[in-house]
Motif scaffolding. Structure first.
Motif, mmCIF file in Angstrom:
data_model
loop_
_atom_site.group_PDB
_atom_site.id
_atom_site.type_symbol
_atom_site.label_atom_id
_atom_site.label_comp_id
_atom_site.label_asym_id
_atom_site.label_seq_id
_atom_site.Cartn_x
_atom_site.Cartn_y
_atom_site.Cartn_z
ATOM 1 N N GLY A 37 48.547 58.666 57.579
ATOM 2 C CA GLY A 37 47.852 58.028 58.680
ATOM 3 C C GLY A 37 46.599 57.335 58.199
ATOM 4 O O GLY A 37 46.545 56.818 57.082
ATOM 5 N N ALA A 38 45.566 57.344 59.035
ATOM 6 C CA ALA A 38 44.344 56.603 58.735
ATOM 7 C C ALA A 38 43.682 57.062 57.440
ATOM 8 O O ALA A 38 43.142 56.252 56.687
ATOM 9 N N ILE A 39 43.739 58.362 57.160
ATOM 10 C CA ILE A 39 43.120 58.885 55.939
ATOM 11 C C ILE A 39 44.088 58.802 54.764
ATOM 12 O O ILE A 39 43.771 58.267 53.706
ATOM 13 N N ARG A 61 57.262 61.535 59.449
ATOM 14 C CA ARG A 61 57.711 60.247 59.978
ATOM 15 C C ARG A 61 58.221 59.375 58.843
ATOM 16 O O ARG A 61 57.727 59.475 57.712
ATOM 17 N N PRO A 62 59.179 58.483 59.120
ATOM 18 C CA PRO A 62 59.643 57.557 58.078
ATOM 19 C C PRO A 62 58.495 56.657 57.624
ATOM 20 O O PRO A 62 57.735 56.148 58.447
ATOM 21 N N ALA A 102 55.891 52.097 51.167
ATOM 22 C CA ALA A 102 55.150 53.261 50.673
ATOM 23 C C ALA A 102 55.089 53.229 49.147
ATOM 24 O O ALA A 102 56.085 52.933 48.484
ATOM 25 N N PRO A 103 53.930 53.548 48.562
ATOM 26 C CA PRO A 103 53.763 53.416 47.115
ATOM 27 C C PRO A 103 54.269 54.597 46.296
ATOM 28 O O PRO A 103 54.106 54.610 45.080
ATOM 29 N N ALA A 149 45.725 65.462 54.601
ATOM 30 C CA ALA A 149 45.166 64.385 55.417
ATOM 31 C C ALA A 149 45.942 64.279 56.724
ATOM 32 O O ALA A 149 46.123 63.191 57.261
ATOM 33 N N ALA A 150 46.395 65.431 57.227
ATOM 34 C CA ALA A 150 47.290 65.419 58.386
ATOM 35 C C ALA A 150 46.862 66.356 59.501
ATOM 36 O O ALA A 150 47.585 66.510 60.472
ATOM 37 N N GLY A 151 45.717 67.013 59.388
ATOM 38 C CA GLY A 151 45.263 67.860 60.478
ATOM 39 C C GLY A 151 45.222 69.332 60.126
ATOM 40 O O GLY A 151 45.794 69.788 59.138
ATOM 41 N N GLN A 152 44.535 70.087 60.996
ATOM 42 C CA GLN A 152 44.305 71.499 60.743
ATOM 43 C C GLN A 152 45.596 72.306 60.670
ATOM 44 O O GLN A 152 45.679 73.301 59.944
#
Length: 267
Positions: free
Chosen positions: A15-17, A42-43, A48-49, A68-71
């Protein structure tokens, strides 16, 4: 680990991060670290690198995982990451305000857990002050756009007050133990300050919704027997995810640079 060893990094969350962090790694902008895989439910698409892999495979491929996806990721996977011998860099520091989880992560290993200060500065000075004795008072005031603070637990009265606000409205006040649980995507700064201070209950947190908040603002005020301190930051929100400040992924990248052994920087 020798300075010539390259850290093999997996990014959890695209995501953003995660996207900023992963792209910088893939472009070779962090000396001593390379992106080897991405974990996301998610696809990702062909752009994607790095390979998208299941979590279990990432633990086999990497020696460092960036959350980087949440708690929820820290709660579900933190111990397993560390028990596998893989290090963990946590962006969602709010998860570490759970004493039980924090204790389990500290006891897990041989992997090591690290956290990044994210959207707030002055944490090193707070740690230094704390080493001389407990701080008497620590306050954090966080101000954001109302829409970024809406939560499923809010009743209709509070939501209406936020949505119709013409000026700043206090949404919640409490300690750094209480607030990050209620705002899991918006108050990681509270947890970062508390981790620096070493006491969740000493840090008093006020969350404010302001329809005029074109920037996310954090004000930290602390005092103790050896001095008084005040830090204020005002960040541009990320356009793709206004709950996150644009600077956060770059704070993660700075932490990655330190973990990869980059020299010549202030730690």
């Amino acid at each position: 680990m020798s300075s010539s060893t390259v850290r093999k990094v997996g990014v959890v969350g695209w995501g953003a991060i995660g996207r900023v962090v992963g792209t910088a790694l893939a472009e070779g902008r962090i000396a001593g670290a390379e992106l080897v895989c991405i974990v996301d439910n998610r696809p990702l698409g062909e752009a994607a690198p790095a390979r998208q892999v299941p979590f279990e495979e990432a633990l086999e491929l990497c020696d460092l995982i960036v959350e980087a996806a949440g708690q929820g990721v820290v709660r579900e996977w933190g111990e397993r990451i560390l028990d596998s011998g893989t290090d963990l860099l946590v962006a969602s520091t709010g998860a570490l305000t759970d004493d039980e989880l924090g204790g389990r992560l500290l006891a897990a290993g041989p992997g090591r857990v690290y956290f990044t200060g994210g959207a707030v500065g002055g944490l090193d000075l707070l740690q230094a002050a704390r080493s001389m004795g407990p701080l008497d008072e620590v306050r954090l005031t966080t101000t954001k756009l109302p829409a970024t603070l809406e939560q499923p637990w809010m009743d209709e009265e509070l939501l209406t007050r936020m949505r119709n606000a013409t000026g700043p409205v206090e949404i919640m006040s409490g300690t750094a133990r209480d607030v990050p649980v209620k705002f899991p995507k918006s108050t990681n700064v509270a947890a970062s300050v508390a981790l620096a201070v070493g006491d969740l209950d000493t840090v008093r947190v006020q969350v404010v919704a302001d329809p005029a908040a074109d920037r996310t603002r954090h004000v930290v005020e602390a005092s103790g027997p050896h001095g008084a301190y005040r830090f204020e930051v005002a960040h541009r929100p990320d356009p793709g995810n206004p709950a996150t400040s644009q600077v956060v992924p770059h704070a993660v990248l700075r932490s990655l640079g330190a973990l990869a052994g980059r020299t010549g920087q202030i730690l």
